[in-house]
Design an enzyme around this catalytic site. Structure first.
Site, mmCIF file in Angstrom:
data_model
loop_
_atom_site.group_PDB
_atom_site.id
_atom_site.type_symbol
_atom_site.label_atom_id
_atom_site.label_comp_id
_atom_site.label_asym_id
_atom_site.label_seq_id
_atom_site.Cartn_x
_atom_site.Cartn_y
_atom_site.Cartn_z
ATOM 1 N N GLU A 75 -3.446 8.124 7.743
ATOM 2 C CA GLU A 75 -3.190 6.747 8.133
ATOM 3 C C GLU A 75 -2.177 6.742 9.273
ATOM 4 O O GLU A 75 -1.037 7.188 9.114
ATOM 5 C CB GLU A 75 -2.638 5.956 6.935
ATOM 6 N N CYS B 183 0.835 -1.642 4.975
ATOM 7 C CA CYS B 183 -0.194 -0.619 4.804
ATOM 8 C C CYS B 183 -1.365 -1.180 4.009
ATOM 9 O O CYS B 183 -1.160 -1.836 2.989
ATOM 10 C CB CYS B 183 0.381 0.599 4.083
ATOM 11 N N CYS C 16 -1.815 1.241 0.530
ATOM 12 C CA CYS C 16 -0.930 1.084 -0.634
ATOM 13 C C CYS C 16 -0.187 -0.248 -0.620
ATOM 14 O O CYS C 16 1.035 -0.288 -0.802
ATOM 15 C CB CYS C 16 0.051 2.246 -0.723
ATOM 16 N N HIS D 185 3.980 -1.912 -2.228
ATOM 17 C CA HIS D 185 4.963 -2.658 -1.453
ATOM 18 C C HIS D 185 5.276 -4.007 -2.100
ATOM 19 O O HIS D 185 6.438 -4.423 -2.161
ATOM 20 C CB HIS D 185 4.473 -2.855 -0.019
ATOM 21 N N ARG E 103 2.010 7.856 -1.964
ATOM 22 C CA ARG E 103 2.577 8.910 -1.118
ATOM 23 C C ARG E 103 4.041 9.201 -1.423
ATOM 24 O O ARG E 103 4.632 10.058 -0.779
ATOM 25 C CB ARG E 103 2.417 8.535 0.353
ATOM 26 N N SER F 191 6.581 8.260 3.486
ATOM 27 C CA SER F 191 6.351 9.239 4.551
ATOM 28 C C SER F 191 7.538 9.368 5.487
ATOM 29 O O SER F 191 7.628 10.344 6.228
ATOM 30 C CB SER F 191 5.085 8.880 5.343
ATOM 31 N N CYS G 157 1.462 9.103 6.113
ATOM 32 C CA CYS G 157 1.082 7.759 6.551
ATOM 33 C C CYS G 157 2.111 7.298 7.561
ATOM 34 O O CYS G 157 3.179 6.803 7.187
ATOM 35 C CB CYS G 157 1.022 6.794 5.375
ATOM 36 N N CYS H 206 3.002 3.540 7.812
ATOM 37 C CA CYS H 206 4.052 3.099 6.902
ATOM 38 C C CYS H 206 5.415 3.612 7.340
ATOM 39 O O CYS H 206 6.415 2.921 7.255
ATOM 40 C CB CYS H 206 3.775 3.613 5.491
#
Length: 557
Positions: free
Chosen positions: A13, A60, A63, A67, A464, A487, A531, A534
């Protein structure tokens, strides 16, 4: 000395660049650069926490649920709310659905093509394929003969789409090693995974109203009130996903691992791990003790040092360093006193080379993600995780408890399927619990704030890794908001002491036989499931306004 660059890294991503120095066939230095730039903290300024819980999901599309949960938890801490037991179960279910979607998608559709060559499946003997699948104990739901025919037609038309850009011709001893029959099996499961990750998203949509960017998670609980019909539908879907995961993902992982044992020798990373914990536990609530709450999550909180000793999180040990990222200044800030002011200069690995900040815990880089959660759960003694990890260790020729054997690219990749199976099983448990609660007459799903002025931090996990949302509200209005994305931890650049971030450390030592196709480096990068969409989360909107950095607990104003 030779430079090897993978830019862009695909099947992730966002946009990511990896630059490596290679000497005598081994990576000796590495720089990871997040190349996209976007933001949310400034967007939620002067809005309500209810607005923020919806808006931050747009960080994102993979996911979003995590969040909105982290944002809602932060708001609930500020509001003085403890959500109801029904809301706990509903939230666990919608988060679990997102985790299953993300894990299935990552392993088969993003990561697997580093190990599986679908074109080589054209050489498979179909009868031998069935024999191998039966011996491996993996799923045989696909008609392998029909799939081979489809692959032959696909290859014959010459339009290979996503398969044309992969490294299937890498033949340096480090390339693709599976037998044609195992390639055919895994290609079948690649295609099945497209359906199963979609089914997991369907579960999230059933509970959340739509997916991505669900609508029913709100500070105070949930707006989803289940009916018997919806729970019946949910029960059928979670059982379908569980059955597929149980018969496919672990057997495939072990089958593939037999051919790539060398991946146990590289990709360790920094050797320190963080997990804030995810899925609220059964002994709910916990008397307002947030640390106890995080420890008692189904996947518990844990901070692990170099010796894998586990301790509890201390928020004031979380810092962010700016000196190698495209932001003004080179200071280090302590939670929640984060400050942000974008300032792109140039890509220069000796100076600034990424939009990703450099978070640390107690001054040190930390790895986040599925492997960190598995290690934390193992050290906290979660029975299912301990049993499955020990079984994987034995299958790899190690002894139970030898966790250091898994600190590498293969261990990071393989252990995440254990988490997938664990969550798939929990989804069945939570569905049954919710059914019993409804039969018992429990109808509480939402609670109102005790106060509208306060501050709170939501420690949670996205697929992640460790996710941090922190907010301050005054009269139900957000004065400040900060986020640290999973990330961001893994893609962190070199810190003030010259120490590389986790992914950069994992790349150093990777064998590279073909400078143009550093396949082991790619495998290592994908093992983190990065990602960057993110990881880079602050932007200055082009509104003509001037945003000035201030040294307040809540960053930009």
């Amino acid at each position: 000395m030779t430079r090897s660059v993978i830019d862009p890294i695909t099947r992730i991503e966002g946009h990511l660049r990896v630059e490596m120095e290679v000497e005598q066939g081994v990576v000796t230095d590495a720089w990871v650069s997040g190349g996209c730039f976007r933001g949310m903290e400034l967007v939620v300024q002067n809005r309500t926490p209810q607005d923020a819980a919806q808006i931050v999901q747009r960080i994102c599309g993979v996911c979003p649920v995590s969040h909105t949960h982290a944002s809602s938890i932060a708001a609930e801490k500020a509001y003085g709310i403890t959500i109801s037991n029904n809301a706990r179960l509903v939230r666990n279910l919608i988060e679990g659905a997102q985790f299953l979607h993300s894990h299935i998608l990552w392993f088969y559709n993003l990561c697997a093509l580093d190990y599986v060559n679908p074109l080589d499946a054209l050489n498979a003997d179909v009868a031998d394929t069935y024999t191998l699948a039966q011996a491996a104990g993996t799923s045989m739901d696909t008609d392998f003969a029909l799939l081979k025919e489809k692959l032959e037609r696909f290859a014959a038309n010459g339009q290979l789409s996503i398969f044309s850009g992969n490294w299937f011709n890498c033949d340096d001893g480090e390339g693709y090693k599976l037998t044609p029959e195992l390639n055919l099996i895994c290609t079948a499961h690649y295609l099945e995974a497209l359906k199963m990750q979609a089914r997991a998203s369907e579960v999230a949509a059933l509970i959340g109203g739509k997916m991505p960017h669900v609508m029913t998670v709100v500070p105070g609980g949930t707006a989803f009130v289940p009916t018997e019909q919806k729970l019946d539908d949910l029960w059928a879907m979670v059982n379908e996903i569980y059955d597929w995961v149980a018969t496919t993902m672990i057997p495939d992982t072990l089958a593939i691992a037999q051919f790539y044992g060398n991946a146990l020798d590289f990709g360790k990373g920094c050797g320190r791990y963080i997990a804030w914990g995810v899925f609220e536990g059964p002994d709910w609530p916990y008397g307002g003790d947030y640390i106890e709450q995080m420890i008692n999550r189904y996947l518990p909180m844990g901070v692990l040092d170099e010796k894998l000793n586990v301790s509890n999180v201390q928020e004031d040990l979380i810092t962010e360093y700016m000196g190698h990222s495209w932001y003004k200044g080179d200071d280090t800030y302590t939670s929640p006193y984060f400050v942000t002011e974008p300032d792109f200069t140039e890509y220069n690995v000796e100076d600034r080379y990424t939009w990703v900040k450099c978070p640390a815990y107690d001054g040190k880089p930390m790895e986040a993600g599925g492997f960190a959660r598995i290690l934390a759960a193992y050290k906290r003694g979660v029975p299912f995780i301990v049993e499955q990890v020990d079984a994987m260790l034995v299958a790899l020729g190690a002894k139970p408890g030898q966790l250091e054997v898994l600190q590498n690219t293969l261990g990071r990749t393989g252990s995440r399927q254990i988490e997938t199976l664990y969550i798939a099983g929990l989804m069945k448990e939570w569905t049954l619990e919710l059914m019993e609660a409804i039969k018992g007459g429990d109808s509480e799903y939402f609670r109102t704030p005790a106060t509208e002025t306060g501050e709170g931090t939501g420690f949670w996990e996205a697929p992640r890794g460790a996710l941090y949302h922190s907010e301050k509200i005054t009269n139900n209005n957000i004065d400040g908001y900060q986020i640290i994305i999973p990330s961001t931890w893994n893609l962190a650049p070199t810190n003030a002491d010259g120490v590389h971030g986790p992914m950069e450390q994992a790349l150093i030592g990777c064998p590279v036989n073909d400078i143009d196709m550093p396949i082991n480096a790619l495998r290592t990068v994908h093992s983190f499931d990065p990602c960057t969409a993110c990881a880079v989360h602050i932007t200055e909107p082009a509104t003509g306004k001037t945003f000035k950095t201030v040294t307040s607990p809540w960053g930009v104003k």
